[in-house]
Design an enzyme around this catalytic site. Structure first.
Site, mmCIF file in Angstrom:
data_model
loop_
_atom_site.group_PDB
_atom_site.id
_atom_site.type_symbol
_atom_site.label_atom_id
_atom_site.label_comp_id
_atom_site.label_asym_id
_atom_site.label_seq_id
_atom_site.Cartn_x
_atom_site.Cartn_y
_atom_site.Cartn_z
ATOM 1 N N TYR A 1 25.055 -11.641 8.679
ATOM 2 C CA TYR A 1 25.340 -12.916 9.347
ATOM 3 C C TYR A 1 24.067 -13.418 10.002
ATOM 4 O O TYR A 1 23.582 -12.833 10.965
ATOM 5 C CB TYR A 1 26.459 -12.704 10.369
ATOM 6 C CG TYR A 1 26.849 -13.893 11.216
ATOM 7 C CD1 TYR A 1 26.404 -15.188 10.961
ATOM 8 C CD2 TYR A 1 27.702 -13.727 12.297
ATOM 9 C CE1 TYR A 1 26.774 -16.257 11.739
ATOM 10 C CE2 TYR A 1 28.102 -14.787 13.104
ATOM 11 C CZ TYR A 1 27.628 -16.056 12.816
ATOM 12 O OH TYR A 1 28.006 -17.116 13.596
ATOM 13 N N LYS B 1 26.534 -14.502 5.445
ATOM 14 C CA LYS B 1 26.967 -15.760 6.043
ATOM 15 C C LYS B 1 25.717 -16.470 6.527
ATOM 16 O O LYS B 1 25.056 -16.012 7.461
ATOM 17 C CB LYS B 1 27.930 -15.506 7.208
ATOM 18 C CG LYS B 1 28.335 -16.778 7.955
ATOM 19 C CD LYS B 1 29.185 -16.459 9.182
ATOM 20 C CE LYS B 1 29.466 -17.700 10.004
ATOM 21 N NZ LYS B 1 30.225 -17.403 11.250
#
Length: 295
Positions: free
Chosen positions: A135, A164
């Protein structure tokens, strides 16, 4: 391992009288399930994980797993920290209670080098067997997980399957997708979901989906079915809402919008986050009149 893809909601964490409202949390997750999301992600940035105790963090993961059990909705559990050992502990716990995958934010504040990021993520991912999503959100963490480091991790660590990307940069997403077709990129910025998906992203991790999970899911499903016209129309219709939900620090506006829409009984935050300004409340009140928010 079954990797997650599609529409994922970055869940807010409801509070009541200063404590996590686990009963409301369960009901919010059930609403997500009923409205067609592919997965929920408890205790990430939107879930105010930075101000939850470790016990509260783990309780939220447990509730998410229990609520999604025997459904088609997966749990992408947040397990990030600026201390590698703490992230490992949460990831191991999430695995032990039945989470389907792990989402781990880049370590914030201490600003490690790219080598430090590589070792940090490798250590966490190798401490578990679950699919693992990186992320990257440098606007929140102060450190940028560069494409070459993310690709190195994907190549070297078997359970790292996705990232992400919350930089809002199509160049960044394309840089990764063009080099590793099987390395799944997820949009972490609602305002660029459509172009990210059209460029090859395999899903979204959405803040706006807390409010309109049905519409965000339809964007993803439409693209997967090559119905770009429908996806683009919904994406454009949601543009003003996506912008408004980031007019103050996330998750202040999304929780306020959910409260105004009757999805939350109380509007509470953990300090240092505070309630939105009167101007933001007025903006959200007027904007919500344009959308159908399913209960």
């Amino acid at each position: 391992m079954e990797n997650i893809q599609g529409s994922i909601t970055a869940l807010i964490t409801p509070f009541k009288n200063g404590k996590v409202d686990l009963e409301k949390y369960e009901s919010l997750i059930k609403r997500q399930i009923a409205n067609g999301v592919d997965a929920v992600s408890p205790v990430g940035t939107t879930g105010e994980s930075a101000t939850l105790s470790h016990q509260e963090h783990k309780e939220c993961i447990e509730v998410a797993v229990a609520t999604c059990k025997n459904t088609n909705v997966k749990v992408l559990a947040g397990a990030g920290s600026n201390a590698t050992s703490e992230a490992c502990d949460i990831a191991k716990f999430a695995q032990s209670v039945g989470a389907d995958a792990i989402l781990s934010i880049a370590p914030y504040y201490n600003k490690p080098t790219q080598e430090g990021l590589y070792i940090h993520y490798k250590t966490i991912a190798q401490s578990i067997e679950l699919p693992f999503m990186l992320y990257n959100v440098p606007g929140r963490t102060g450190v940028d997980l560069l494409p070459q480091t993310a690709i190195r991790l994907y190549d070297d660590v078997k359970n790292i399957f996705a990232i992400k990307e919350a930089t809002g940069s199509l160049d960044r997403a394309t840089s990764i997708i063009s080099q590793r077709e099987d390395f799944m990129v997820f949009s972490g910025d609602d305002s660029v979901d459509f172009p990210m998906l059209a460029s090859g992203a395999k899903g979204i991790v959405s803040v706006t989906s807390n409010l309109v999970p049905d519409l965000k899911s339809k964007i993803v499903n439409s693209i997967f079915e090559d119905d770009y016209k429908t996806a683009l129309k919904i994406h454009n219709d949601l543009f003003e809402l996506n912008q408004a939900l980031f007019c103050e620090s996330n998750p202040i506006p999304i929780k306020a919008a959910m409260y105004l829409a009757g999805l939350l009984d109380t509007l509470e935050f953990r300090l240092p986050l505070t309630s939105p300004s009167k101007e933001t409340i007025t903006k959200l009140e007027n904007l919500l009149k344009k959308y159908e928010v399913k209960k």
